[in-house]
Design a protein around this motif. Sequence first.
Motif, PDB file in Angstrom:
ATOM      1  N   SER A 142      58.552  30.464   6.556  1.00 19.22           N
ATOM      2  CA  SER A 142      59.368  30.785   5.389  1.00 19.22           C
ATOM      3  C   SER A 142      59.440  32.287   5.108  1.00 19.22           C
ATOM      4  CB  SER A 142      58.814  30.066   4.153  1.00 19.22           C
ATOM      5  OG  SER A 142      57.484  30.496   3.880  1.00 19.22           O
ATOM      6  N   ALA A 143      58.848  33.113   5.972  1.00 14.69           N
ATOM      7  CA  ALA A 143      58.894  34.568   5.797  1.00 14.69           C
ATOM      8  C   ALA A 143      60.138  35.124   6.482  1.00 14.69           C
ATOM      9  CB  ALA A 143      57.640  35.215   6.366  1.00 14.69           C
ATOM     10  N   ALA A 144      60.911  35.930   5.751  1.00 15.42           N
ATOM     11  CA  ALA A 144      62.167  36.439   6.297  1.00 15.42           C
ATOM     12  C   ALA A 144      61.961  37.585   7.279  1.00 15.42           C
ATOM     13  CB  ALA A 144      63.066  36.905   5.148  1.00 15.42           C
ATOM     14  N   GLY A 145      60.930  38.410   7.059  1.00 13.55           N
ATOM     15  CA  GLY A 145      60.758  39.625   7.845  1.00 13.55           C
ATOM     16  C   GLY A 145      60.737  39.425   9.347  1.00 13.55           C
ATOM     17  N   PRO A 146      59.908  38.500   9.863  1.00 14.30           N
ATOM     18  CA  PRO A 146      59.867  38.320  11.315  1.00 14.30           C
ATOM     19  C   PRO A 146      61.205  37.901  11.926  1.00 14.30           C
ATOM     20  CG  PRO A 146      57.916  37.369  10.301  1.00 14.30           C
ATOM     21  CD  PRO A 146      58.841  37.741   9.189  1.00 14.30           C
ATOM     22  N   TYR A 147      62.023  37.168  11.157  1.00  7.37           N
ATOM     23  CA  TYR A 147      63.350  36.803  11.670  1.00  7.37           C
ATOM     24  C   TYR A 147      64.226  38.044  11.839  1.00  7.37           C
ATOM     25  CZ  TYR A 147      62.522  31.790  11.035  1.00  7.37           C
ATOM     26  OH  TYR A 147      62.033  30.506  11.139  1.00  7.37           O
ATOM     27  N   ILE A 148      64.160  38.968  10.874  1.00  9.32           N
ATOM     28  CA  ILE A 148      64.940  40.197  10.995  1.00  9.32           C
ATOM     29  C   ILE A 148      64.482  41.009  12.201  1.00  9.32           C
ATOM     30  CG2 ILE A 148      65.557  42.373   9.865  1.00  9.32           C
ATOM     31  CD1 ILE A 148      65.161  40.960   7.189  1.00  9.32           C
ATOM     32  N   SER A 149      63.168  41.104  12.368  1.00  7.69           N
ATOM     33  CA  SER A 149      62.633  41.868  13.489  1.00  7.69           C
ATOM     34  C   SER A 149      63.023  41.225  14.821  1.00  7.69           C
ATOM     35  CB  SER A 149      61.115  41.974  13.372  1.00  7.69           C
ATOM     36  OG  SER A 149      60.749  42.677  12.206  1.00  7.69           O
ATOM     37  N   ARG A 150      62.935  39.906  14.893  1.00  9.05           N
ATOM     38  CA  ARG A 150      63.321  39.244  16.142  1.00  9.05           C
ATOM     39  C   ARG A 150      64.810  39.398  16.403  1.00  9.05           C
ATOM     40  NH1 ARG A 150      61.837  32.981  17.342  1.00  9.05           N
ATOM     41  NH2 ARG A 150      63.589  32.624  15.917  1.00  9.05           N
ATOM     42  N   ALA A 151      65.608  39.405  15.341  1.00 13.81           N
ATOM     43  CA  ALA A 151      67.045  39.639  15.516  1.00 13.81           C
ATOM     44  C   ALA A 151      67.303  41.007  16.126  1.00 13.81           C
ATOM     45  CB  ALA A 151      67.758  39.515  14.171  1.00 13.81           C
ATOM     46  N   SER A 152      66.499  42.007  15.728  1.00 11.39           N
ATOM     47  CA  SER A 152      66.654  43.349  16.294  1.00 11.39           C
ATOM     48  C   SER A 152      66.386  43.338  17.794  1.00 11.39           C
ATOM     49  CB  SER A 152      65.687  44.318  15.602  1.00 11.39           C
ATOM     50  OG  SER A 152      65.929  44.374  14.215  1.00 11.39           O
ATOM     51  N   ALA A 153      65.306  42.668  18.198  1.00 14.78           N
ATOM     52  CA  ALA A 153      64.975  42.589  19.622  1.00 14.78           C
ATOM     53  C   ALA A 153      66.053  41.837  20.391  1.00 14.78           C
ATOM     54  CB  ALA A 153      63.615  41.920  19.796  1.00 14.78           C
ATOM     55  N   LEU A 154      66.536  40.746  19.825  1.00 14.39           N
ATOM     56  CA  LEU A 154      67.567  39.952  20.487  1.00 14.39           C
ATOM     57  C   LEU A 154      68.856  40.757  20.642  1.00 14.39           C
ATOM     58  CD1 LEU A 154      66.897  36.580  18.650  1.00 14.39           C
ATOM     59  CD2 LEU A 154      66.633  36.960  21.122  1.00 14.39           C
ATOM     60  N   ALA A 155      69.211  41.517  19.608  1.00 20.22           N
ATOM     61  CA  ALA A 155      70.410  42.352  19.698  1.00 20.22           C
ATOM     62  C   ALA A 155      70.266  43.397  20.790  1.00 20.22           C
ATOM     63  CB  ALA A 155      70.683  43.017  18.355  1.00 20.22           C
ATOM     64  N   LEU A 156      69.088  44.025  20.859  1.00 24.11           N
ATOM     65  CA  LEU A 156      68.837  45.047  21.875  1.00 24.11           C
ATOM     66  C   LEU A 156      68.947  44.457  23.279  1.00 24.11           C
ATOM     67  CD1 LEU A 156      68.116  48.049  22.079  1.00 24.11           C
ATOM     68  CD2 LEU A 156      65.711  47.405  22.074  1.00 24.11           C
ATOM     69  N   MET A 157      68.675  43.169  23.408  1.00 27.33           N
ATOM     70  CA  MET A 157      68.775  42.488  24.698  1.00 27.33           C
ATOM     71  C   MET A 157      70.172  41.932  24.943  1.00 27.33           C
ATOM     72  SD  MET A 157      65.114  40.471  24.433  1.00 27.33           S
ATOM     73  CE  MET A 157      65.039  39.834  26.118  1.00 27.33           C
ATOM     74  N   GLY A 158      71.090  42.147  23.994  1.00 29.37           N
ATOM     75  CA  GLY A 158      72.456  41.671  24.139  1.00 29.37           C
ATOM     76  C   GLY A 158      72.653  40.212  23.793  1.00 29.37           C
ATOM     77  N   ARG A 159      71.668  39.596  23.180  1.00 30.41           N
ATOM     78  CA  ARG A 159      71.749  38.179  22.822  1.00 30.41           C
ATOM     79  C   ARG A 159      72.248  38.063  21.378  1.00 30.41           C
ATOM     80  NH1 ARG A 159      65.970  35.943  24.771  1.00 30.41           N
ATOM     81  NH2 ARG A 159      66.763  34.073  23.695  1.00 30.41           N
ATOM     82  N   CYS A 160      73.541  38.338  21.219  1.00 27.62           N
ATOM     83  CA  CYS A 160      74.109  38.538  19.880  1.00 27.62           C
ATOM     84  C   CYS A 160      74.136  37.267  19.043  1.00 27.62           C
ATOM     85  CB  CYS A 160      75.514  39.133  19.994  1.00 27.62           C
ATOM     86  SG  CYS A 160      75.534  40.756  20.799  1.00 27.62           S
ATOM     87  N   GLU A 161      74.466  36.143  19.645  1.00 25.48           N
ATOM     88  CA  GLU A 161      74.524  34.905  18.870  1.00 25.48           C
ATOM     89  C   GLU A 161      73.136  34.519  18.356  1.00 25.48           C
ATOM     90  OE1 GLU A 161      77.206  33.422  17.775  1.00 25.48           O
ATOM     91  OE2 GLU A 161      78.299  35.049  18.751  1.00 25.48           O
ATOM     92  N   SER A 162      72.139  34.692  19.203  1.00 30.31           N
ATOM     93  CA  SER A 162      70.771  34.401  18.764  1.00 30.31           C
ATOM     94  C   SER A 162      70.347  35.369  17.661  1.00 30.31           C
ATOM     95  CB  SER A 162      69.809  34.501  19.944  1.00 30.31           C
ATOM     96  OG  SER A 162      70.099  33.520  20.918  1.00 30.31           O
ATOM     97  N   ALA A 163      70.748  36.637  17.802  1.00 31.36           N
ATOM     98  CA  ALA A 163      70.437  37.623  16.765  1.00 31.36           C
ATOM     99  C   ALA A 163      71.081  37.232  15.442  1.00 31.36           C
ATOM    100  CB  ALA A 163      70.923  39.005  17.198  1.00 31.36           C
ATOM    101  N   LYS A 164      72.322  36.770  15.494  1.00 30.88           N
ATOM    102  CA  LYS A 164      73.012  36.369  14.260  1.00 30.88           C
ATOM    103  C   LYS A 164      72.325  35.180  13.606  1.00 30.88           C
ATOM    104  CE  LYS A 164      77.520  35.357  12.251  1.00 30.88           C
ATOM    105  NZ  LYS A 164      76.979  34.370  11.310  1.00 30.88           N
ATOM    106  N   ARG A 165      71.856  34.229  14.420  1.00 30.22           N
ATOM    107  CA  ARG A 165      71.168  33.069  13.840  1.00 30.22           C
ATOM    108  C   ARG A 165      69.906  33.505  13.100  1.00 30.22           C
ATOM    109  NH1 ARG A 165      72.930  30.405  18.586  1.00 30.22           N
ATOM    110  NH2 ARG A 165      70.997  30.894  19.704  1.00 30.22           N
ATOM    111  N   ASP A 166      69.160  34.431  13.691  1.00 29.99           N
ATOM    112  CA  ASP A 166      67.943  34.903  13.024  1.00 29.99           C
ATOM    113  C   ASP A 166      68.277  35.696  11.766  1.00 29.99           C
ATOM    114  OD1 ASP A 166      66.080  33.703  14.605  1.00 29.99           O
ATOM    115  OD2 ASP A 166      65.394  35.514  15.611  1.00 29.99           O
ATOM    116  N   MET A 167      69.339  36.511  11.818  1.00 24.03           N
ATOM    117  CA  MET A 167      69.742  37.283  10.642  1.00 24.03           C
ATOM    118  C   MET A 167      70.170  36.345   9.517  1.00 24.03           C
ATOM    119  SD  MET A 167      72.456  40.459  10.418  1.00 24.03           S
ATOM    120  CE  MET A 167      73.859  39.475  10.961  1.00 24.03           C
ATOM    121  N   ASP A 168      70.947  35.326   9.856  1.00 16.71           N
ATOM    122  CA  ASP A 168      71.383  34.354   8.841  1.00 16.71           C
ATOM    123  C   ASP A 168      70.181  33.595   8.264  1.00 16.71           C
ATOM    124  OD1 ASP A 168      73.984  35.113   9.277  1.00 16.71           O
ATOM    125  OD2 ASP A 168      74.479  33.388  10.553  1.00 16.71           O
ATOM    126  N   LYS A 169      69.199  33.292   9.113  1.00 14.87           N
ATOM    127  CA  LYS A 169      68.013  32.586   8.640  1.00 14.87           C
ATOM    128  C   LYS A 169      67.235  33.440   7.656  1.00 14.87           C
ATOM    129  CE  LYS A 169      64.972  29.232   8.631  1.00 14.87           C
ATOM    130  NZ  LYS A 169      65.295  27.913   8.019  1.00 14.87           N
TER     131      LYS A 169
END
Length: 306
Positions: free
Chosen positions: A141-168
């Motif tokens: 239920s903590a939002a912070g790790p999702y934002i951080s993982r979205a950053s890593a996913l974006a850097l890897m070009g995994r944009c849809e996965s990054a968006k899911r984490d950002m929305d979460k």
Amino acid sequence: MELDEPSELVSRAQLLGRLCDRKTRAIEDLTRAIELAPKWADPHLWRGLQYLYLGSFDEALEDWSRCVELADQWTTCYMNRAIAYMRLGRYDEALRDCDRWAELTPQDYSSYWVRGGVLLLLGRMNEALTSYGEAIERAPSAAGPYISRASALALMGRCESAKRDMDKAVELAPTLSGIESYLAALHVNFLFHDCPRLCDLEAASELARKALQQQPDNEVAHQALGVALYRSGRFEEAIVHQLRASAASAESAYDQFYLAMEHWQLGRRREARQYYDRAVSWMEQHNPGNPQLIRLRAEASALLGL
């Protein structure tokens, strides 16, 4: 009022430390407490925090190392020292403290979250994703790790996965209180380059400004706002916020590269080259393999014609 008891000095310092203009006085009280009780870890912990807020990372690191010596089971000492090591570019030592922190409190998600951030800075992307996943397992239920993982996913070009984490993250913290700066940083540092269709510079600026209303010294918010303003062509305003971020982050290469580009855009060639050279020196000394810094260095080099 003169205080003679170490505990009273620490208590007053904790109150003073919450005031932006009283941190030096707080350090004086904590130093006096250390003189009176040299084997007590608490004043070292709190004095280190005041040094951190003032951007004195070496002094903070010294206090937290002493804190570890005096209370080697106190996870807060390892947590703070790991962050200081990370700010100073001493990533291997930061990882060791994160590992010790996790060993002492294996169910605390924060050690895995911070560890993921260190691995991200080192460019060890898959390991960073694993650490962020371990943080999410422990605190879904903590939002912070999702934002951080979205950053890593974006850097890897995994944009849809990054968006899911950002929305979460937004779903978990609908009022955005406390996470505005991290969402703003996600937009300007990762989405802008790697997932541009998801990037919104105007939203990033608004999020960063909201964060600064709550915490005027928020380093992440100043950095994100500075970058958003630079990308929007508002170079003078960008410099103001980038300088605030730089003062609170041991003058890392990230801030220096942006300051170099901002000054260049304003025709200040000498200042731009000074910031660029400082950024390259820091990067080569502390983190030559960071993919963000490699990309930013290339952008600054191209702009400055180097």
